[in-house]
Design an enzyme around this catalytic site. Structure first.
Site, PDB file in Angstrom:
ATOM      1  N   LYS A   1      -1.997  20.005 -17.461  1.00 29.73           N
ATOM      2  CA  LYS A   1      -0.141  19.545 -17.480  1.00 29.73           C
ATOM      3  C   LYS A   1       0.417  20.827 -18.402  1.00 29.73           C
ATOM      4  O   LYS A   1       0.217  21.339 -19.749  1.00 29.73           O
ATOM      5  CB  LYS A   1      -1.029  18.487 -18.629  1.00 29.73           C
ATOM      6  CG  LYS A   1       0.895  17.559 -19.406  1.00 29.73           C
ATOM      7  CD  LYS A   1       0.850  16.276 -19.563  1.00 29.73           C
ATOM      8  CE  LYS A   1       1.774  15.842 -20.163  1.00 29.73           C
ATOM      9  NZ  LYS A   1       1.698  14.355 -20.635  1.00 29.73           N
TER      10      LYS A   1
ATOM     11  N   GLY B   1      -9.626  16.602 -17.482  1.00 30.28           N
ATOM     12  CA  GLY B   1     -10.313  16.588 -16.778  1.00 30.28           C
ATOM     13  C   GLY B   1      -9.484  15.641 -15.406  1.00 30.28           C
ATOM     14  O   GLY B   1      -8.772  15.716 -15.735  1.00 30.28           O
TER      15      GLY B   1
ATOM     16  N   LEU C   1      -8.824  13.206 -13.125  1.00 35.20           N
ATOM     17  CA  LEU C   1      -8.669  11.804 -13.009  1.00 35.20           C
ATOM     18  C   LEU C   1      -8.038  10.999 -11.185  1.00 35.20           C
ATOM     19  O   LEU C   1      -7.492  10.778 -10.806  1.00 35.20           O
ATOM     20  CB  LEU C   1      -8.138  10.666 -14.153  1.00 35.20           C
ATOM     21  CG  LEU C   1      -8.570  10.741 -15.243  1.00 35.20           C
ATOM     22  CD1 LEU C   1      -7.568   9.811 -16.038  1.00 35.20           C
ATOM     23  CD2 LEU C   1      -9.142  10.547 -14.958  1.00 35.20           C
TER      24      LEU C   1
ATOM     25  N   ASP D   1       3.465   5.291 -25.214  1.00 29.41           N
ATOM     26  CA  ASP D   1       4.987   5.184 -24.475  1.00 29.41           C
ATOM     27  C   ASP D   1       3.667   4.436 -23.403  1.00 29.41           C
ATOM     28  O   ASP D   1       3.615   5.053 -21.857  1.00 29.41           O
ATOM     29  CB  ASP D   1       4.526   6.013 -23.845  1.00 29.41           C
ATOM     30  CG  ASP D   1       5.719   6.667 -23.075  1.00 29.41           C
ATOM     31  OD1 ASP D   1       6.437   5.581 -22.285  1.00 29.41           O
ATOM     32  OD2 ASP D   1       5.278   7.319 -22.442  1.00 29.41           O
TER      33      ASP D   1
ATOM     34  N   ASN E   1       1.458   4.896 -16.789  1.00 38.83           N
ATOM     35  CA  ASN E   1       0.565   6.175 -17.877  1.00 38.83           C
ATOM     36  C   ASN E   1      -0.941   5.271 -17.812  1.00 38.83           C
ATOM     37  O   ASN E   1      -1.352   5.723 -19.450  1.00 38.83           O
ATOM     38  CB  ASN E   1       1.413   6.049 -19.785  1.00 38.83           C
ATOM     39  CG  ASN E   1       2.570   7.026 -19.538  1.00 38.83           C
ATOM     40  OD1 ASN E   1       2.478   8.801 -18.494  1.00 38.83           O
ATOM     41  ND2 ASN E   1       3.604   6.584 -20.705  1.00 38.83           N
TER      42      ASN E   1
ATOM     43  N   ASP F   1      -1.991  10.194 -20.845  1.00 38.63           N
ATOM     44  CA  ASP F   1       0.140  10.899 -21.814  1.00 38.63           C
ATOM     45  C   ASP F   1       0.101  10.245 -22.727  1.00 38.63           C
ATOM     46  O   ASP F   1       0.938   9.147 -23.473  1.00 38.63           O
ATOM     47  CB  ASP F   1       0.930   9.935 -20.662  1.00 38.63           C
ATOM     48  CG  ASP F   1       2.631  10.815 -21.160  1.00 38.63           C
ATOM     49  OD1 ASP F   1       2.230  11.434 -21.507  1.00 38.63           O
ATOM     50  OD2 ASP F   1       3.135  10.316 -20.331  1.00 38.63           O
TER      51      ASP F   1
END
Ligand SMILES: Nc1ncnc2c1ncn2[C@@H]1O[C@H](COP(=O)(O)OP(=O)(O)OP(=O)(O)O)[C@@H](O)[C@H]1O
Ligand SMILES: [Mg+2]
Length: 553
Positions: free
Chosen positions: A197, A267, A269, A318, A323, A335
């Protein structure tokens, strides 16, 4: 769409591909791999300022131990990098006193040495579901031009072995892009998928995020909204630490693997081929018991929310079908950069919002949902289970009590109550209670349950982590005297005495003001004293590198 990432010419390892000119920053020379050149010409990079330290902090070794967080063996990684770098070019050791003149040379050399990995960043290999969003896939290609800082960090991560290759974007968003990556096992060559990210450093949306930070003791002293880069770094750090808490609690989520500035490796997903699991929103449940599946996913999620609150001390803030990823009957939480602790002044408001989003979504899926207030209490009440299957059993009980009482009138009353609850003001500290005398009277009459914050009163207040708990997530800050969970900006924490307030019964607000002030002063003084004894960073570093460091847990 131009062809990004066509095989680049191999980098010349001995020539710095950049030239540093004082006050002008870095200028590329011909030695730059074609790929890099194209990147530079591709688009004006809003983020790219020409600061002297534009790349410097990436190579700042003094900071490296703190900024580079990896679950792997740090010593091994560090040595490997040293080795690989010195293979290519003579690099002056710069971890002593950081002589300024040398740092620039060193940055040049390091940039040069890293450029040999340039071909391992292959953003053309976009893995996106064609059905899902064609436009998005196009956008992915045009938006994934990396700024030099990010590119350098990615190269560094490759060099350190955190990942072996970086691939195209899985997702491009307003605040962050998520890239696929692969890590090859050194011995077996087996490939493991990873996700990276990358927070965008030139963004305005982050302004909105202030509300998650204001009042967040973990950001005290470390938050500088004038400096995007710093802020985004904090944001990534927060996500990393929150993920670590959630992961350590055994809640399905990406495993946090490494962090450097605004770049987070975690990791993946998804499947072995690099296809990410769908978001809950896009989950396509199959079978003839789909309704039942939605129902149990709902129950699973409520349990997860309670565990996050009670075990991780976090409110997602959030949470929605966007998410959460779904795979094979399991929900994965993602997130979490904006997640806050229960003592954040708005945490309960955020929790209520999460509950509403979750309820709305599952209702649309036909699930018979519980009232928001019941869930709110279920999540926040300290007593009770925090593990499955007991969590699911507790929720089943909530359904039972509701069914027992169910008739039309009550159902209507429940709906009204939910509306009231959603609009009710949630005081988070006693100072925020509008009419304390009225509330106290209610308590006296045994009507305390009517208070929206009833489950959070004095003796039931969410307890802070017991001593020793949460250590696992803070190994690299072992000198941080607070032992606090996900602290940020640990260098500037002198004003962060609020951490001592954390989790104290709210009754402390009743303490004499002077007494409180005295307490604060004493804490401050104690910390000041402690800092005096703190070993200078460079000494600590030396000591650390001369002894063997922590091993993987
Ligand atoms: N570890 C992971 N493995 C697989 N896919 C992931 C992973 N993390 C994120 N993704 C994918 O990337 C998408 C965006 O991730 P995330 O929600 O963390 O970013 P974001 O902060 O919402 O970004 P933005 O708000 O800018 O869209 C997710 O919806 C998911 O599809
Ligand atoms: Mg998201």
């Amino acid at each position: 769409m131009d062809a990004e990432g066509v095989a680049a010419s191999p980098a010349a390892p001995h020539q710095p591909p950049y030239q540093y000119t004082a006050n002008q920053g870095y200028k590329q020379t011909e030695e730059v791999p074609r790929e890099l050149l194209r990147q530079q010409n591709a688009a004006p990079l809003a983020d790219e300022d020409e600061d002297d330290d534009y790349l410097e902090d990436i190579f700042d070794e003094d900071e490296q131990d703190e900024e580079w967080a990896a679950d792997g063996d740090l010593t091994k990684n560090y040595n490997r990098q040293r080795q690989q770098l010195t293979d290519g070019a003579a690099i002056p050791r710069s971890n002593q006193q950081k002589p300024t003149a040398n740092t620039f040379a060193s940055v040049d050399d390091q940039v040069s040495a890293l450029s040999k990995h340039a071909t391992k960043i292959r953003l053309d290999t976009v893995k996106q579901d064609g059905e899902r969003d064609k436009d998005k896939a196009d956008r992915a290609t045009s938006e994934q031009v990396l700024d030099q800082r990010t590119r350098m960090i990615l190269l560094q991560m490759i060099n350190r072995g955190a990942v072996s290759e970086v691939h195209g974007a899985i997702s491009t968003g307003k605040e962050a892009n998520v890239y696929g990556a692969v890590s090859y096992d050194e011995e077996t060559g087996a490939a493991t998928q990873r996700a990276i990210k990358v927070y965008k450093t030139a963004i305005l949306v982050f302004k909105d995020r202030e509300r998650y930070i204001t009042g967040e003791h973990r950001f005290k002293g470390g938050f500088d909204k004038g400096n995007n880069r710093k802020m985004v770094k904090l944001w990534a750090e927060k996500e990393y630490r929150n993920l670590r808490r959630i992961y350590n609690a055994g809640i399905p989520c990406p495993e946090p693997l490494a962090l450097k500035l605004h770049v987070l490796v975690m990791g993946f997903l998804g499947d072995k081929k690099g296809w990410a699991y769908p978001r809950l929103r896009d989950a396509n449940l199959k079978g003839d018991d789909v309704d039942q599946q939605w129902q149990s996913l709902y129950v699973q999620l409520l349990g997860t929310m309670r565990r996050m609150y009670q075990v991780c001390k976090l409110v997602h803030a959030d949470l929605s079908e966007y998410n959460i990823l779904y795979h094979d009957g399991k929900l994965y939480i993602i997130d979490v950069s904006q997640s806050v602790e229960p003592d954040h002044p708005r945490s309960l408001e955020f929790l209520r919002m999460d509950i509403k989003n979750v309820g709305d979504f599952f209702r649309r899926k036909g699930v018979d949902t519980l009232p928001d207030r019941a869930i709110f209490n279920f999540i926040t009440v300290p007593e009770g289970p925090v593990e499955e299957p007991e969590l699911a059993e507790a929720i089943a009980k909530l359904y039972e009590t509701r069914l027992a009482a169910a008739n039309d009138e009550e159902a209507a009353a429940e709906e009204v109550d939910t509306e009231v609850f959603r609009n009710q003001y949630i005081p988070q500290t006693l100072e925020q209670v509008y009419d304390i005398e009225k509330d106290v009277k209610k308590l006296g009459l045994g009507e305390g349950n009517e208070l929206v914050y009833s489950k959070l009163l004095a003796d039931q207040v969410v307890a802070p982590k017991a001593d020793g708990e949460g250590e696992d997530e803070d190994e690299e800050d072992s000198d941080d005297e607070s032992g606090e969970g996900a602290s940020l900006g640990s260098d500037d924490s002198e004003d962060d005495e609020s951490r001592f307030d954390k989790g104290r019964p709210r009754g402390r607000k009743f303490e004499d003001k002077d007494e409180k002030k005295q307490h604060k002063l004493a804490v401050k003084e104690a910390k000041r004293e402690k800092r005096k004894e703190k070993m200078p960073k460079h000494l600590k570093k030396k000591l650390v590198s001369s002894t063997s460091r922590r091993t993987k847990k």
